[in-house]
Enzyme design. Structure first.
Site, PDB file in Angstrom:
ATOM      1  N   SER A 123      48.574  32.247  45.573  1.00  0.00           N
ATOM      2  CA  SER A 123      49.185  33.564  45.400  1.00  0.00           C
ATOM      3  C   SER A 123      50.073  33.879  46.586  1.00  0.00           C
ATOM      4  CB  SER A 123      48.073  34.607  45.307  1.00  0.00           C
ATOM      5  OG  SER A 123      48.600  35.914  45.437  1.00  0.00           O
ATOM      6  N   TYR A 148      39.543  39.066  48.047  1.00  0.00           N
ATOM      7  CA  TYR A 148      40.245  38.216  47.075  1.00  0.00           C
ATOM      8  C   TYR A 148      41.330  37.399  47.785  1.00  0.00           C
ATOM      9  CZ  TYR A 148      43.732  36.829  43.638  1.00  0.00           C
ATOM     10  OH  TYR A 148      44.637  36.097  42.911  1.00  0.00           O
ATOM     11  N   LYS A 152      41.877  33.046  48.524  1.00  0.00           N
ATOM     12  CA  LYS A 152      43.047  32.185  48.286  1.00  0.00           C
ATOM     13  C   LYS A 152      43.429  31.438  49.566  1.00  0.00           C
ATOM     14  CE  LYS A 152      43.666  33.001  43.953  1.00  0.00           C
ATOM     15  NZ  LYS A 152      43.319  31.978  42.987  1.00  0.00           N
TER      16      LYS A 152
HETATM   17  P1  NAD Z   1      42.349  35.709  34.272  1.00  0.00           P
HETATM   18  O1  NAD Z   1      41.164  36.487  34.721  1.00  0.00           O
HETATM   19  O2  NAD Z   1      43.064  36.157  33.065  1.00  0.00           O
HETATM   20  O3  NAD Z   1      41.972  34.172  34.092  1.00  0.00           O
HETATM   21  C1  NAD Z   1      40.949  33.540  34.831  1.00  0.00           C
HETATM   22  C2  NAD Z   1      40.042  32.835  33.852  1.00  0.00           C
HETATM   23  O4  NAD Z   1      39.013  32.141  34.570  1.00  0.00           O
HETATM   24  C3  NAD Z   1      39.328  33.809  32.891  1.00  0.00           C
HETATM   25  O5  NAD Z   1      39.524  33.365  31.561  1.00  0.00           O
HETATM   26  C4  NAD Z   1      37.851  33.735  33.310  1.00  0.00           C
HETATM   27  O6  NAD Z   1      36.992  33.905  32.204  1.00  0.00           O
HETATM   28  C5  NAD Z   1      37.780  32.351  33.927  1.00  0.00           C
HETATM   29  N1  NAD Z   1      36.748  32.182  34.970  1.00  0.00           N
HETATM   30  C6  NAD Z   1      36.542  32.959  36.064  1.00  0.00           C
HETATM   31  N2  NAD Z   1      35.531  32.469  36.794  1.00  0.00           N
HETATM   32  C7  NAD Z   1      35.099  31.345  36.162  1.00  0.00           C
HETATM   33  C8  NAD Z   1      34.076  30.397  36.414  1.00  0.00           C
HETATM   34  N3  NAD Z   1      33.261  30.524  37.475  1.00  0.00           N
HETATM   35  N4  NAD Z   1      33.917  29.358  35.568  1.00  0.00           N
HETATM   36  C9  NAD Z   1      34.713  29.233  34.469  1.00  0.00           C
HETATM   37  N5  NAD Z   1      35.693  30.113  34.169  1.00  0.00           N
HETATM   38  C10 NAD Z   1      35.881  31.161  35.004  1.00  0.00           C
HETATM   39  O7  NAD Z   1      43.361  35.639  35.520  1.00  0.00           O
HETATM   40  P2  NAD Z   1      44.851  35.115  35.586  1.00  0.00           P
HETATM   41  O8  NAD Z   1      45.725  36.271  35.877  1.00  0.00           O
HETATM   42  O9  NAD Z   1      45.150  34.242  34.456  1.00  0.00           O
HETATM   43  O10 NAD Z   1      44.770  34.259  36.919  1.00  0.00           O
HETATM   44  C11 NAD Z   1      44.598  32.856  36.919  1.00  0.00           C
HETATM   45  C12 NAD Z   1      44.615  32.360  38.335  1.00  0.00           C
HETATM   46  O11 NAD Z   1      45.847  32.724  38.962  1.00  0.00           O
HETATM   47  C13 NAD Z   1      43.511  32.922  39.219  1.00  0.00           C
HETATM   48  O12 NAD Z   1      43.090  31.911  40.111  1.00  0.00           O
HETATM   49  C14 NAD Z   1      44.221  34.027  39.983  1.00  0.00           C
HETATM   50  O13 NAD Z   1      43.585  34.295  41.193  1.00  0.00           O
HETATM   51  C15 NAD Z   1      45.583  33.403  40.169  1.00  0.00           C
HETATM   52  N6  NAD Z   1      46.646  34.385  40.424  1.00  0.00           N
HETATM   53  C16 NAD Z   1      46.846  35.388  39.521  1.00  0.00           C
HETATM   54  C17 NAD Z   1      47.849  36.326  39.756  1.00  0.00           C
HETATM   55  C18 NAD Z   1      48.095  37.466  38.775  1.00  0.00           C
HETATM   56  O14 NAD Z   1      48.802  38.395  39.126  1.00  0.00           O
HETATM   57  N7  NAD Z   1      47.570  37.430  37.562  1.00  0.00           N
HETATM   58  C19 NAD Z   1      48.632  36.230  40.899  1.00  0.00           C
HETATM   59  C20 NAD Z   1      48.413  35.182  41.794  1.00  0.00           C
HETATM   60  C21 NAD Z   1      47.406  34.260  41.536  1.00  0.00           C
HETATM   61  C1  UD1 Z   2      48.403  42.862  43.743  1.00  0.00           C
HETATM   62  C2  UD1 Z   2      47.394  42.434  44.777  1.00  0.00           C
HETATM   63  C3  UD1 Z   2      47.514  40.940  44.999  1.00  0.00           C
HETATM   64  C4  UD1 Z   2      47.326  40.211  43.688  1.00  0.00           C
HETATM   65  C5  UD1 Z   2      48.318  40.723  42.662  1.00  0.00           C
HETATM   66  C6  UD1 Z   2      48.097  40.132  41.301  1.00  0.00           C
HETATM   67  C7  UD1 Z   2      47.011  44.357  46.215  1.00  0.00           C
HETATM   68  C8  UD1 Z   2      47.211  44.938  47.555  1.00  0.00           C
HETATM   69  N1  UD1 Z   2      47.615  43.189  45.996  1.00  0.00           N
HETATM   70  O1  UD1 Z   2      49.703  42.547  44.197  1.00  0.00           O
HETATM   71  O2  UD1 Z   2      46.535  40.514  45.918  1.00  0.00           O
HETATM   72  O3  UD1 Z   2      47.528  38.811  43.864  1.00  0.00           O
HETATM   73  O4  UD1 Z   2      48.194  42.150  42.539  1.00  0.00           O
HETATM   74  O5  UD1 Z   2      46.875  40.494  40.780  1.00  0.00           O
HETATM   75  O6  UD1 Z   2      46.298  44.902  45.383  1.00  0.00           O
HETATM   76  N2  UD1 Z   2      52.220  50.128  41.996  1.00  0.00           N
HETATM   77  C9  UD1 Z   2      52.390  51.472  41.753  1.00  0.00           C
HETATM   78  N3  UD1 Z   2      51.528  52.090  40.893  1.00  0.00           N
HETATM   79  C10 UD1 Z   2      50.508  51.436  40.256  1.00  0.00           C
HETATM   80  C11 UD1 Z   2      50.343  50.056  40.513  1.00  0.00           C
HETATM   81  C12 UD1 Z   2      51.213  49.422  41.399  1.00  0.00           C
HETATM   82  O7  UD1 Z   2      53.292  52.101  42.299  1.00  0.00           O
HETATM   83  O8  UD1 Z   2      49.750  52.065  39.498  1.00  0.00           O
HETATM   84  C13 UD1 Z   2      53.172  49.433  42.894  1.00  0.00           C
HETATM   85  C14 UD1 Z   2      52.536  48.805  44.112  1.00  0.00           C
HETATM   86  O9  UD1 Z   2      52.475  49.707  45.177  1.00  0.00           O
HETATM   87  C15 UD1 Z   2      53.499  47.637  44.378  1.00  0.00           C
HETATM   88  C16 UD1 Z   2      53.991  47.252  42.991  1.00  0.00           C
HETATM   89  O10 UD1 Z   2      53.747  48.383  42.155  1.00  0.00           O
HETATM   90  O11 UD1 Z   2      54.619  48.083  45.116  1.00  0.00           O
HETATM   91  C17 UD1 Z   2      53.257  46.048  42.396  1.00  0.00           C
HETATM   92  O12 UD1 Z   2      51.855  46.281  42.443  1.00  0.00           O
HETATM   93  P1  UD1 Z   2      50.817  45.289  41.740  1.00  0.00           P
HETATM   94  O13 UD1 Z   2      51.247  45.005  40.366  1.00  0.00           O
HETATM   95  O14 UD1 Z   2      49.453  45.857  41.951  1.00  0.00           O
HETATM   96  O15 UD1 Z   2      50.989  43.920  42.535  1.00  0.00           O
HETATM   97  P2  UD1 Z   2      50.861  43.638  44.124  1.00  0.00           P
HETATM   98  O16 UD1 Z   2      50.433  44.820  44.877  1.00  0.00           O
HETATM   99  O17 UD1 Z   2      52.115  42.968  44.554  1.00  0.00           O
END
Ligand code: NAD
Ligand code: UD1
Length: 332
Positions: A123, A148, A152
């Protein structure tokens, strides 16, 4: 390639499984369904024309994972993790156990099964508060503001060390910026539990009339309109980035680190207005205090991914909002 996909029923995993199937690969999904539903597998089948093999299992269950891995894989893409930032502050041990402990258990199984190509969901949060923009991969990883984020940073370090001890391993660290949107079919997308914490899912629920108004966290940042700036990336572009990383680096010993973003930042108000265009309604909002732990701006330098992986995003903010809105309407 036969690819073990942990967390393959989740938001990013399900889209990546579709892209893998469309590219002719053979993904095998392992998911404990803690944050996904089984119906996602059927939806993937509807989109891609075939369903992946599925195992309901926890990555911390070494015995079950060992017997799945014994069937033989060319690579593993590891999505499985817990990802709710606020929950990680309340329940840090749960996050360290599931994310860090789960990754260690998985790595033990892969080492024992001689599966040596590993693609990891990292991330942009690993950069902390970046001291220059856009963010490049060689910048030092920063200080996380929540457990969290620390998981990472720790998992990246564990992977670098495991690759050092197993020099034939290929490890790709994919640092996602802000994944949003949904599959254009409207069949798969993000399903946040409870009230969303992230911007676009929250905006979607305001547009749908399920929440009253968006709270914009801070209007006094040093950005073009005072609101926070992020690099939003369409989840289908992100999914295709995984296929590109896999194709490029399978069997390619070393640690390969990439930013996956668009290279362009958008402010909260730009996202809001783009969503208004997508849904054809005005979306109420109020500017409130900054959210603790937020940075003013963060966007990616994507030169490395473009030049080495031959991958670049093709979907813009309007596409992200349109696909999010289509998904939101389907799930109502
Ligand atoms: P998500 O929660 O939709 O997907 C994660 C999946 O992993 C889920 O289906 C959950 O059931 C499964 N899971 C969790 N723990 C498990 C375990 N112990 N064993 C087996 N399955 C398990 O999340 P996502 O948004 O698809 O994220 C996927 C990956 O990307 C994660 O590692 C997350 O940290 C990373 N990531 C997500 C974002 C984002 O904004 N969505 C941003 C940066 C990184
Ligand atoms: C957040 C997490 C980050 C995580 C990512 C994806 C924090 C501090 N960071 O990133 O660790 O990897 O989500 O899950 O939580 N915002 C509003 N109103 C809202 C929600 C968000 O104004 O109700 C703004 C935030 O201040 C930011 C932007 O929208 O400027 C994006 O926010 P968000 O979608 O939560 O992502 P990040 O904060 O970048």
């Amino acid at each position: 390639m036969r690819v073990l996909v942990t967390g393959g029923s989740g938001f990013i995993g399900s889209h990546t499984v579709v892209s893998l199937l469309e590219a002719g690969h053979d993904p095998v999904v392992v998911d404990n369904l803690s944050n996904a539903s089984r119906s996602v597998l059927t939806r993937i089948g509807e989109i891609a024309g075939r369903q992946p093999e599925f195992h309901e299992a926890d990555i911390r269950d070494r015995d079950t994972m060992g017997s799945i891995a014994a069937s033989g894989f060319d690579a593993c893409i590891h999505f499985a993790a817990l990802k709710a930032v606020a929950e990680s502050v309340e329940e840090p041990m749960l996050y360290y156990d599931n994310n860090v402990g789960g990754t260690i258990a998985l790595l033990e199984v892969l080492v024992a099964s001689d599966i040596t190509t590993f693609v990891f969901s990292s991330s942009a949060t690993v950069y902390g508060d970046p001291n220059k923009l856009p963010v490049t991969e060689d910048m030092p990883t920063g200080v996380a503001t929540n457990p969290y984020g620390w998981t990472k940073i720790m998992m990246e370090q564990i992977l670098r060390d495991v690759q050092g001890a197993n020099p034939d391993w290929s490890v790709s660290l994919l640092r996602y910026f802000n994944p949003v949107g949904a599959h254009p079919s409207g069949l798969i997308g993000e399903e946040p539990r409870g009230t969303p914490n992230n911007l676009m899912p929250y905006v979607a629920k305001v547009a749908a009339g399920e929440l009253a108004r968006l709270s914009v966290f801070g209007g006094d940042y040093p950005t073009s309109d005072g609101t926070g700036v992020r690099d939003y990336i369409h989840v289908v572009d992100l999914a295709e980035g995984h296929v590109a990383a896999l194709n490029t680096h399978v069997g390619d010993a070393g640690v390969h680190t990439y930013n996956l973003g668009t290279g362009k930042g958008s402010s909260v108000l730009e996202v809001l207005h783009s969503y208004e265009n997508a849904c054809g309604k005005s979306i109420p909002y109020e500017v409130v205090e900054r959210r603790a732990g937020d940075v003013a701006a963060n966007w990616a330098d994507v030169t490395r991914a473009e030049s080495v992986l031959g991958w670049k995003t093709t979907r813009d903010l309007a596409d992200m909002c349109a696909d999010s809105w289509r998904w939101q309407q389907r799930t109502r």
